[in-house]
Design a protein around this motif. Sequence first.
Motif, short mmCIF file in Angstrom:
data_model
loop_
_atom_site.label_atom_id
_atom_site.label_comp_id
_atom_site.label_asym_id
_atom_site.label_seq_id
_atom_site.Cartn_x
_atom_site.Cartn_y
_atom_site.Cartn_z
N PHE A 253 -15.48 -39.26 1.38
CA PHE A 253 -15.48 -38.24 0.58
C PHE A 253 -16.75 -37.33 0.62
O PHE A 253 -16.34 -35.99 0.96
CB PHE A 253 -15.76 -38.92 -0.81
CG PHE A 253 -15.86 -37.78 -2.01
CD1 PHE A 253 -14.70 -37.25 -2.40
CD2 PHE A 253 -17.12 -37.36 -2.42
CE1 PHE A 253 -14.71 -36.10 -3.26
CE2 PHE A 253 -17.08 -36.54 -3.44
CZ PHE A 253 -15.98 -35.76 -3.77
N ILE A 254 -17.80 -37.82 1.37
CA ILE A 254 -18.90 -36.72 1.61
C ILE A 254 -18.69 -36.21 2.92
O ILE A 254 -18.80 -34.90 3.09
CB ILE A 254 -20.23 -37.58 1.58
CG1 ILE A 254 -20.63 -38.09 0.38
CG2 ILE A 254 -21.18 -36.88 2.19
CD1 ILE A 254 -21.52 -39.14 0.28
N LEU A 255 -18.11 -37.25 4.05
CA LEU A 255 -18.04 -36.40 5.47
C LEU A 255 -16.71 -35.46 5.42
O LEU A 255 -16.51 -34.70 6.41
CB LEU A 255 -18.02 -37.54 6.40
CG LEU A 255 -19.43 -38.09 6.48
CD1 LEU A 255 -19.25 -39.26 7.45
CD2 LEU A 255 -20.73 -37.24 6.72
N GLY A 256 -15.57 -36.00 4.73
CA GLY A 256 -14.44 -35.34 4.77
C GLY A 256 -14.43 -33.56 4.78
O GLY A 256 -14.16 -33.17 5.74
N PRO A 257 -14.91 -33.05 3.90
CA PRO A 257 -14.89 -31.64 3.67
C PRO A 257 -15.81 -31.12 5.09
O PRO A 257 -15.23 -29.94 5.78
CB PRO A 257 -15.81 -31.05 2.54
CG PRO A 257 -15.44 -32.47 1.70
CD PRO A 257 -15.52 -33.67 2.68
N MET A 258 -17.12 -31.89 5.33
CA MET A 258 -17.64 -31.45 6.60
C MET A 258 -16.87 -31.49 7.93
O MET A 258 -17.07 -30.64 8.57
CB MET A 258 -18.98 -32.04 6.53
CG MET A 258 -20.01 -31.59 5.46
SD MET A 258 -21.64 -32.36 5.56
CE MET A 258 -21.55 -34.09 5.23
N MET A 259 -16.21 -32.50 8.03
CA MET A 259 -15.54 -32.78 9.33
C MET A 259 -14.35 -31.73 9.30
O MET A 259 -13.97 -31.19 10.66
CB MET A 259 -14.73 -34.37 9.06
CG MET A 259 -15.62 -35.42 9.68
SD MET A 259 -14.42 -36.88 9.42
CE MET A 259 -13.35 -36.70 10.54
N GLU A 260 -13.76 -31.61 8.25
CA GLU A 260 -12.56 -30.49 8.13
C GLU A 260 -13.16 -29.26 8.60
O GLU A 260 -12.54 -28.39 9.49
CB GLU A 260 -11.93 -30.10 6.94
CG GLU A 260 -10.90 -29.39 7.06
CD GLU A 260 -10.12 -29.00 5.49
OE1 GLU A 260 -9.31 -28.41 5.35
OE2 GLU A 260 -11.10 -29.22 4.59
#
Length: 503
Positions: A443-450
């Motif tokens: 959840f935390i890394l998802g938006p940053m990854m995208e």
Amino acid sequence: MELIEHLSLGFSVAFTAQNLIYCLIGCILGTLIGILPGLGPVATIAMLLPATYSLPPVAALIMLAGIYYGAQYGGSTTAILVNLPGESSSVVTMIDGYQMARKGRAGPALAAAGIGSFFAGCVGTIILAAFAPPLTEVAFMFGPAEYFSLMVLGLIGAVVLASGSLLKAVGMIVLGLLLGMVGTDVNSGVARYSFDIPHLTDGIDFVVIAMGVFGYGEIIANLSKPEDEREIFTAKVKGLMPTGEDLKRMFPAMVRGTMLGSALGILPGGGAMLSAFAAYTIEKKTKLKPGEVPFGQGNIRGVTAPESANNAGSQTSFIPLLTLGIPPNAVMALMVGAMTIHNIQPGPQVMTSNPELFWGLIASMWLGNAMLIILNLPMIGMWIKLLSVPYRWLFPAIVLFCAVGVYGTKNSEFDVWLVGIFGFIGYVFYKLGTEPAPLLLGFILGPMMEENLRRALLLSRGDWSVFVTRPISAVMLALAVILLIIVTLPAVKNKREEAFVEE
């Protein structure tokens, strides 16, 4: 020699009565917001920014910095005692810390977290003072492709972290990534996966998921059992400090966690959170000594390493802020705000144009870490008294704290209802025997990854080979693939499952 001159200037600034008082206020506030579930350093610093208008610039930044690293200390307390992550980087501490508390070893767990944090904080500050300029060059080498690959490696590490089935662990990460995509698309400004609910256009808050899945989920699971089977800490806590054997095991883990946290802290994208997960993964790969408790069942190294890593990371995250003016995380972005309020331009010129501020802030970190260890270690007995509170009083208090904390972040009733929904989801995870920690990392890394994936493709004009033609990115993706292959090998898979068998 020059470094000694700079530090003597810093200590002469930090040792003034005014700055010492503001450092103490910051440390106490940080510890409290770390302990209270739902309140984080971002929300607190954002609320206190207007109050820094009337303060001198050095005092304001010293207080805000104290809140930040104080929250890293305090977050471990609720993680260990009541299985609630007071801070996002405390998610990993819960895995073994809470199991230690269940076995009557809450004292050594809290002491290990405090000692590890103090050691890492001091080392992180030395690195910040000595290596700030050269270390920023490492951060310069990371572009969007490298950040994306680093986060992929982090997620693969989370699969290794999760107890039980690999399939369930991957499922949790995918669910976390999907939840992270709820909200408004950064590029197009279009709301997605919000189901026409206005409150979801800003996305789901980390606090909502953490409090629901871990806090309320645990409470519902406990209340679903007959009263005589409920998990209540009736056993007397034996010894408040770690034993000689504990200290022997803690020290190498403390050093490894500190080194890793110091390196990852300078990278944008949640250094403290990433380093805590990475440090725990490394400890799990380190061979267990004879008679040592398996990871996931109360291993003291599983508390010391992530706590050391996240505190070292929180100190070194000041490097890109103070030397480049680039905030590596949300808290540092608020620190940039505090500096601009006082007409200070963050960046390399701070070191030369405002040396009292630069070195005074660094010197205050040593004093702050000493204050935190003095504040926290004598209070271990008081925190453990929480365990003797009857459960019928404890669970409504946790529910209330979570609700107040969640409501306070956005003043939204919808978020309070959402916590209740995630509480039932957490209970379903409990019944299915699924470890929810990877969900939070996804959840935390998802938006940053995208964001980094899209930025990398935009810069390379849609050429996907950018991820393998850039050396650092290629190495991290290769490590991720190797880790995935190793963990799926039958021999490793069987050993991994044995390590997670409950006693």
